[in-house]
Design an enzyme around this catalytic site. Structure first.
Site, PDB file in Angstrom:
ATOM      1  CB  SER A 109      -3.531  13.190   5.787  1.00  0.00           C
ATOM      2  OG  SER A 109      -3.680  11.385   5.043  1.00  0.00           O
TER       3      SER A 109
ATOM      4  CE  LYS B   4      -1.103   2.513   5.268  1.00  0.00           C
ATOM      5  NZ  LYS B   4      -1.900   2.829   6.107  1.00  0.00           N
TER       6      LYS B   4
ATOM      7  NE  ARG C   2      -4.790   3.772  -0.862  1.00  0.00           N
ATOM      8  CZ  ARG C   2      -4.909   4.733  -0.862  1.00  0.00           C
ATOM      9  NH1 ARG C   2      -3.433   5.105  -0.625  1.00  0.00           N
ATOM     10  NH2 ARG C   2      -5.352   5.992  -0.761  1.00  0.00           N
TER      11      ARG C   2
ATOM     12  CG  HIS D  85     -10.437   7.371   0.704  1.00  0.00           C
ATOM     13  ND1 HIS D  85     -10.353   8.948   1.511  1.00  0.00           N
ATOM     14  CD2 HIS D  85      -9.142   7.876   1.073  1.00  0.00           C
ATOM     15  CE1 HIS D  85     -10.024   9.653   1.815  1.00  0.00           C
ATOM     16  NE2 HIS D  85      -8.658   8.681   1.640  1.00  0.00           N
TER      17      HIS D  85
ATOM     18  CG  ASN E 214      -1.640   1.173   1.113  1.00  0.00           C
ATOM     19  OD1 ASN E 214      -1.809   1.744   0.379  1.00  0.00           O
ATOM     20  ND2 ASN E 214      -2.905   1.280   2.148  1.00  0.00           N
TER      21      ASN E 214
ATOM     22  CD  GLU F 148      -7.059   2.223   2.839  1.00  0.00           C
ATOM     23  OE1 GLU F 148      -7.355   3.319   2.193  1.00  0.00           O
ATOM     24  OE2 GLU F 148      -5.803   2.471   2.546  1.00  0.00           O
TER      25      GLU F 148
ATOM     26  CG  ASP G  35      -0.830  15.222  13.209  1.00  0.00           C
ATOM     27  OD1 ASP G  35      -1.531  15.713  13.951  1.00  0.00           O
ATOM     28  OD2 ASP G  35       0.422  14.814  13.287  1.00  0.00           O
TER      29      ASP G  35
ATOM     30  NE  ARG H 277      -5.148  14.222  -0.821  1.00  0.00           N
ATOM     31  CZ  ARG H 277      -5.027  13.688  -0.988  1.00  0.00           C
ATOM     32  NH1 ARG H 277      -6.163  13.333  -1.214  1.00  0.00           N
ATOM     33  NH2 ARG H 277      -4.929  12.486   0.695  1.00  0.00           N
TER      34      ARG H 277
ATOM     35  N   GLY I 125      -7.374   7.359  10.129  1.00  0.00           N
ATOM     36  CA  GLY I 125      -6.724   7.985  11.402  1.00  0.00           C
ATOM     37  C   GLY I 125      -7.462   8.999  12.306  1.00  0.00           C
TER      38      GLY I 125
ATOM     39  NE  ARG J   5      -1.394  12.992  15.486  1.00  0.00           N
ATOM     40  CZ  ARG J   5      -0.141  11.804  14.894  1.00  0.00           C
ATOM     41  NH1 ARG J   5      -0.590  10.235  15.657  1.00  0.00           N
ATOM     42  NH2 ARG J   5       0.070  12.147  13.808  1.00  0.00           N
TER      43      ARG J   5
ATOM     44  N   GLY K   7     -10.688   9.677  12.540  1.00  0.00           N
ATOM     45  CA  GLY K   7     -11.789   9.345  12.321  1.00  0.00           C
ATOM     46  C   GLY K   7     -12.257   8.142  13.846  1.00  0.00           C
TER      47      GLY K   7
ATOM     48  CG  HIS L 160     -10.671   7.551   4.855  1.00  0.00           C
ATOM     49  ND1 HIS L 160     -10.380   6.026   4.994  1.00  0.00           N
ATOM     50  CD2 HIS L 160     -10.021   7.810   4.584  1.00  0.00           C
ATOM     51  CE1 HIS L 160      -9.243   5.909   4.789  1.00  0.00           C
ATOM     52  NE2 HIS L 160      -8.913   6.907   4.609  1.00  0.00           N
ATOM     53  CG  LEU L 161     -13.602  12.111   9.018  1.00  0.00           C
ATOM     54  CD1 LEU L 161     -14.085  12.506  10.312  1.00  0.00           C
ATOM     55  CD2 LEU L 161     -13.862  12.833   7.817  1.00  0.00           C
TER      56      LEU L 161
END
Length: 405
Positions: free
Chosen positions: A211, A16, A93, A181, A9, A379, A283, A241, A328, A285, A330, A208-209
């Protein structure tokens, strides 16, 4: 000698990967890892199926300058670990399948050339998806490789959901709303059916939340509409984006500000979204923990747009039975989920504060009119299933002596 399946991926700054043991139609994770920080601070990390660390290795930016180098490094590291197994194939993917591909496909020269033609539709992703494919073909040309598409899950849309208000000739030429997605949505919708079949059979929105961010409207597990469309720029604001944007802004930037198409593309893909709104970070966070008013604006903007998209899909679906958060942000950001839910209170959505805080599977409060879930996406698992299914449909051809990567 046991069968194994490898999944890649690839993203713009990381790859990944997972190695699965194959027993009939059953898959078990043997190794899970990633090489991230490509081009900046590359690091290879991997764990076995029990969670034990297998490797943590740093590279220089010169050693791993792009996905091509990263895939070579991954292949060099994992090849000896596959020596005692029978590798049946590799699943990838691929973000954009264009108008051609609505199902996973075995990769050959013609398929690869066609996928390269879609690079302008997903410049941030498509090229980096294809680089590992080329590397593996170079290293082991007879190893079966399968492309699994993020757009495929949405290909059953009614035409009204796929169209822009543009002349028919452009639609026939491929200018249409594809949606992305899809591998994530397919996995999460399958998990929801196992968790709550009644909810899955009804009207569901999956958010799907991460980056990259989008939302999808589903009925009985089938995609009806998505916030992303022709490219992965549209819809919700994302890490870097812009999300939905008046097309006139692009014309203004080119005609009045003198920006080149390449400069506009870089702005919209790399310097917008949460990063552009806050001027601080992409980010979530970091933005939530910041006291800067610009950070608060970016978070509020994101939550508002997600809530608006969910509300919009209640029209598409004729109601709403369940809301699912994934990816991430979500999966791990209770404050973001809470703010979105507050804006959707008029639909009867109420969250259980304690369950939401601990990222529980079910987070709606007693008395809520809507069910709400947090379902981690996978995924790679979806890619593995599709790859195994396709190779199996080919009559086991891939299991007859396929080499290691």
């Amino acid at each position: 000698m046991s069968d194994v399946l490898f999944v890649v991926n690839a993203g713009s700054s990381s790859i990944k990967f997972k190695l699965y043991g194959v027993e009939g139609d059953q898959l078990e994770v043997m190794i899970a890892g990633a090489l991230d920080g490509i081009g900046t601070r590359p690091r290879l990390r991997a764990r076995d199926g029990a969670g034990q660390t297998l490797v943590e290795e740093d590279f220089t930016a010169q050693e791993i300058a792009g996905p091509h180098d990263a895939q070579h490094a991954i292949g060099d590291w994992i090849t000896p670990l596959i020596d005692d197994h029978h590798l049946i194939g590799v699943g990838h993917r691929v973000v954009h399948g264009g108008p051609d591909y609505s199902h996973p496909v075995r990769i050959d020269d013609a398929v690869l050339a066609r996928l390269e033609s879609f690079i302008p539709l997903a410049p941030l992703h498509q090229l980096t998806n294809l680089d590992p494919i080329r590397v593996i073909r170079q290293r082991r040309p007879d190893l079966p490789q399968v492309a699994c598409f993020d757009t495929a899950f949405h290909r059953g849309h009614p035409e009204i959901a796929d169209r822009f208000a543009l002349p028919r000739a452009l639609y026939d030429d491929g200018v249409r709303r594809y949606g992305f997605h899809g591998l994530s949505y397919e996995y999460v919708s399958t998990k929801l059916r196992a968790i709550d079949p009644q909810a899955a059979a009804g009207a569901v929105v999956i958010a799907h939340l991460g980056s990259g961010a989008s939302a999808c409207a589903l009925r009985d597990g089938a995609s009806q509409d998505s916030t992303m469309s022709f490219t992965a720029l549209d819809g919700l604001p994302m890490g870097t984006r812009c999300g939905a944007l008046d097309a006139g802004v692009v014309l203004h930037l080119i005609e009045q500000k003198g920006m080149s198409p390449a400069e506009v593309g870089h702005l919209l893909y790399h310097d917008s979204g949460l990063k552009g709104l806050s001027g601080i970070s992409s980010d979530m966070r970091e933005l939530i923990s910041s006291d800067a008013p610009e950070a608060a604006l970016a978070v509020d903007y994101f939550c508002l747009k997600v809530a608006q998209a969910i509300a919009q899909f209640t029209v598409t679906l004729g109601g709403l039975d369940a809301l699912v958060f994934t990816a991430g942000i979500g999966e791990r950001s209770a404050p973001v989920r809470a703010r979105i839910a507050e804006r959707l209170a008029f639909l009867g959505l109420q969250l259980d504060a304690d369950e939401n805080e601990r990222n529980a599977l079910r987070i709606d409060a007693c008395g809520s009119s809507l069910r709400a879930f947090v379902i981690p996406t996978d995924e790679e698992g979806m890619i593995a299933r599709h790859t195994l299914g396709l190779l199996g449909d080919e009559g086991g051809e891939a299991r007859q002596g396929a080499p290691r990567p």
